[in-house]
Motif scaffolding. Sequence first.
Motif, PDB file in Angstrom:
ATOM      1  N   LEU A 171       4.875   8.578  -1.894  1.00 53.26           N
ATOM      2  CA  LEU A 171       5.813   8.079  -0.894  1.00 53.26           C
ATOM      3  C   LEU A 171       6.932   7.244  -1.500  1.00 53.26           C
ATOM      4  O   LEU A 171       7.973   7.052  -0.863  1.00 53.26           O
ATOM      5  CB  LEU A 171       5.075   7.287   0.184  1.00 53.26           C
ATOM      6  CG  LEU A 171       4.106   8.110   1.043  1.00 53.26           C
ATOM      7  CD1 LEU A 171       3.473   7.232   2.111  1.00 53.26           C
ATOM      8  CD2 LEU A 171       4.808   9.297   1.685  1.00 53.26           C
ATOM      9  N   ASN A 172       6.751   6.769  -2.731  1.00 55.24           N
ATOM     10  CA  ASN A 172       7.844   6.044  -3.378  1.00 55.24           C
ATOM     11  C   ASN A 172       8.803   6.993  -4.089  1.00 55.24           C
ATOM     12  O   ASN A 172       9.519   6.595  -4.996  1.00 55.24           O
ATOM     13  CB  ASN A 172       7.319   4.999  -4.362  1.00 55.24           C
ATOM     14  CG  ASN A 172       8.355   3.913  -4.602  1.00 55.24           C
ATOM     15  OD1 ASN A 172       9.188   3.619  -3.750  1.00 55.24           O
ATOM     16  ND2 ASN A 172       8.323   3.305  -5.782  1.00 55.24           N
ATOM     17  N   ARG A 173       8.817   8.243  -3.679  1.00 53.02           N
ATOM     18  CA  ARG A 173       9.840   9.211  -4.101  1.00 53.02           C
ATOM     19  C   ARG A 173      10.400   9.931  -2.868  1.00 53.02           C
ATOM     20  O   ARG A 173      11.099  10.923  -3.003  1.00 53.02           O
ATOM     21  CB  ARG A 173       9.246  10.263  -5.054  1.00 53.02           C
ATOM     22  CG  ARG A 173       8.413   9.719  -6.203  1.00 53.02           C
ATOM     23  CD  ARG A 173       9.226   8.960  -7.225  1.00 53.02           C
ATOM     24  NE  ARG A 173       8.431   8.584  -8.398  1.00 53.02           N
ATOM     25  CZ  ARG A 173       7.744   7.463  -8.519  1.00 53.02           C
ATOM     26  NH1 ARG A 173       7.701   6.588  -7.515  1.00 53.02           N
ATOM     27  NH2 ARG A 173       7.075   7.177  -9.631  1.00 53.02           N
ATOM     28  N   ASP A 174      10.119   9.388  -1.688  1.00 56.29           N
ATOM     29  CA  ASP A 174      10.367  10.151  -0.460  1.00 56.29           C
ATOM     30  C   ASP A 174      11.397   9.518   0.465  1.00 56.29           C
ATOM     31  O   ASP A 174      11.578   9.963   1.589  1.00 56.29           O
ATOM     32  CB  ASP A 174       9.038  10.337   0.302  1.00 56.29           C
ATOM     33  CG  ASP A 174       9.127  11.407   1.377  1.00 56.29           C
ATOM     34  OD1 ASP A 174       9.706  12.477   1.104  1.00 56.29           O
ATOM     35  OD2 ASP A 174       8.626  11.180   2.487  1.00 56.29           O
ATOM     36  N   PHE A 175      12.093   8.484   0.025  1.00 51.13           N
ATOM     37  CA  PHE A 175      12.944   7.756   0.955  1.00 51.13           C
ATOM     38  C   PHE A 175      14.253   8.472   1.271  1.00 51.13           C
ATOM     39  O   PHE A 175      14.922   8.126   2.244  1.00 51.13           O
ATOM     40  CB  PHE A 175      13.206   6.344   0.436  1.00 51.13           C
ATOM     41  CG  PHE A 175      12.007   5.458   0.581  1.00 51.13           C
ATOM     42  CD1 PHE A 175      11.767   4.775   1.758  1.00 51.13           C
ATOM     43  CD2 PHE A 175      11.078   5.348  -0.440  1.00 51.13           C
ATOM     44  CE1 PHE A 175      10.650   3.979   1.913  1.00 51.13           C
ATOM     45  CE2 PHE A 175       9.956   4.549  -0.305  1.00 51.13           C
ATOM     46  CZ  PHE A 175       9.735   3.871   0.879  1.00 51.13           C
ATOM     47  N   ILE A 176      14.627   9.473   0.477  1.00 44.31           N
ATOM     48  CA  ILE A 176      15.803  10.270   0.799  1.00 44.31           C
ATOM     49  C   ILE A 176      15.395  11.627   1.356  1.00 44.31           C
ATOM     50  O   ILE A 176      15.815  12.018   2.446  1.00 44.31           O
ATOM     51  CB  ILE A 176      16.712  10.443  -0.429  1.00 44.31           C
ATOM     52  CG1 ILE A 176      17.387   9.115  -0.760  1.00 44.31           C
ATOM     53  CG2 ILE A 176      17.781  11.525  -0.184  1.00 44.31           C
ATOM     54  CD1 ILE A 176      18.307   8.564   0.309  1.00 44.31           C
ATOM     55  N   LYS A 177      14.544  12.346   0.643  1.00 46.77           N
ATOM     56  CA  LYS A 177      14.169  13.685   1.112  1.00 46.77           C
ATOM     57  C   LYS A 177      13.363  13.637   2.400  1.00 46.77           C
ATOM     58  O   LYS A 177      13.398  14.566   3.207  1.00 46.77           O
ATOM     59  CB  LYS A 177      13.415  14.459   0.035  1.00 46.77           C
ATOM     60  CG  LYS A 177      12.106  13.854  -0.404  1.00 46.77           C
ATOM     61  CD  LYS A 177      11.511  14.654  -1.572  1.00 46.77           C
ATOM     62  CE  LYS A 177      10.215  14.045  -2.085  1.00 46.77           C
ATOM     63  NZ  LYS A 177       9.111  14.130  -1.122  1.00 46.77           N
ATOM     64  N   GLY A 198       0.782  -1.232   0.000  1.00 51.94           N
ATOM     65  CA  GLY A 198       0.000   0.000   0.000  1.00 51.94           C
ATOM     66  C   GLY A 198       0.806   1.271   0.000  1.00 51.94           C
ATOM     67  O   GLY A 198       0.303   2.292   0.463  1.00 51.94           O
ATOM     68  N   ILE A 199       2.028   1.258  -0.528  1.00 53.77           N
ATOM     69  CA  ILE A 199       2.728   2.536  -0.690  1.00 53.77           C
ATOM     70  C   ILE A 199       1.963   3.374  -1.705  1.00 53.77           C
ATOM     71  O   ILE A 199       1.902   4.593  -1.614  1.00 53.77           O
ATOM     72  CB  ILE A 199       4.203   2.323  -1.103  1.00 53.77           C
ATOM     73  CG1 ILE A 199       4.982   3.633  -0.995  1.00 53.77           C
ATOM     74  CG2 ILE A 199       4.321   1.724  -2.486  1.00 53.77           C
ATOM     75  CD1 ILE A 199       6.477   3.474  -1.164  1.00 53.77           C
TER      76      ILE A 199
END
Length: 585
Positions: A171-177, A98-99
């Motif tokens: 959220l699948n673009r948020d693991f660094i920022k 569910g990401i």
Amino acid sequence: MLSTLLLAAMLSVGGPAQGKPNLKTPYEQGNGNQTATYDEAIQWYQKLDEAYDEVKMMPYGSTDVGRPLHLVVVSTDKDFDPASIHRKNKRVLLIQNGIHPGEPEGIDATMMLVRDYLQDKKRRKQLDNVVLAIIPVYNIGGALNRNSHTRTNQNGPESYGFRGNARNLDLNRDFIKTDSRNAQTFHQIFREWDPDVFMDNHTSNGADYQHVMTLIATQHNKLNPTLAEYLSGKMVPALYAGMKQDKFPMVPYMNHAGDTPDEGIIGFMESPRYATGYTALYNTIGFVPETHMLKPFNQRVQATYKLMEHMIGTVHRDADEIGKLRQQAKQETLTQEKFPLDWKLDTTKVTKIPFLGYEAKYKPSEVSGLERLYYDRKSPYKSMLNYYDEFTPTVTVAKPVAYIIPQAWREVIERLKTNKVQLQQLQRDTTITLDTYYIADYKTLERPYEGHYLHHGVQVDTRRMPRQFFKGDYVVYLNQPANRFLVETLEPQGVDSYFNWNFFDSILMQKEYFSSYVFEDLAAEYLRQDPELRKRLEARKKQDPEFAKSARAQLDFVYRNTPHYEYTHTMYPVGRLMQDVKLPL
């Protein structure tokens, strides 16, 4: 198409154990085209927790919508301490669902999978050396924003969640920022549990073809070579063989080179902003299953179930080997001296993969009257497609002994702490001679991307210079498990560096300037005293006609070559300590 009843029979091995509650899932109670809501999923796992001592559901930190992010752990010896589990040489498989809540088959398939493994003695044995850690629903805000329309091209379920979270972040673009509280909590879970293998269940978009399941595996060139050899040579082939045997033949994710798959498939180079790009920084083998959006929902659920089943079986079979290889990879990361920061596709290296497609054809559009693409399901075919999955580094950097980060950059420090980076602080003000970058060039997206105007194409100049640091500034030594994470976030040229995500943008603007009429006389004096500067000015005027016409530009040229120009403009504040010197820590 399999009937709903037949599917349920295939997926549920046996009924509930004696004395246990009925753990039929909302999906099974529906019509094969319905998915559990967030509340239904959490309530179901609560029942599972109550029914089995081997299951523990733990709320971790919060999410942007205010609900806690839960982790469900299945441990057959009832040990729920991650450190103890690793000491026992057990493997941890982290499954995230569910990401993107509009792609929900993992939510339903995982619920049935866990129950079936607990109720089936034969399959349960595979959990003797594999601990399952499950995030039931990662994007809770998106799951609560339920609708039936936003997945325009998708064949079911009847209703589902939304891609954006409560802040409309993907959220699948948020693991660094790490703009979301979801990502902050994920980092806590991930660093605490240190999973050996990670699965992030998705649904694809794109071309039409016969395959129900496609798969992204961590791109092997950027994974530690020790793990990459095992991944490509043993683990991935086992998954493909198992799925083929179960009549779900897989292909790599359809990241095709042209308008249709016929022109070839390009391997997905996931940078650290993505889930599996992030997990690779810590030597965790990652997978993104992508079921095909146009297949009926029950087929997508079944394919996801089967792939997770084969994943558990493979991790169980290779548990000792995976553990040894990860330990070796971690040790190699500690001693690694050079790190790649950016990559390019090597089109000279190509392999062939089997593909089951539908012929791509064209016909007039009923909307525009122009030619439009469609896939003819009456014309299925088999072929061997070109597969391009070799990348070479374009930017590589030497690891420093340590980074020194001024405490003023608290947004960066907070993200390092979230990742459990080992930090030390200076105990007194001190001058340190180290390498400092100046940003020589960069490009910026013209439109916002996930809340940022992302930089790229960064060029740097390196200067060795003494700099003043203060008591409380942070020293980060590169002798820890987070080495690769640190290099890829703190080196400005990294694709997903903190610089590229705009956390250092204030250095790009001058703070002091000059009045032309005042600086004219001073600039003339500098040119009289520095004939070499005068020579460079004249050469620039000859080379650049626009520059030669601009008095202000010529004054600025002189200004930038005098002590009046602020040395901090474009100076990247994170220093690179290249020698191990004694610091007041």
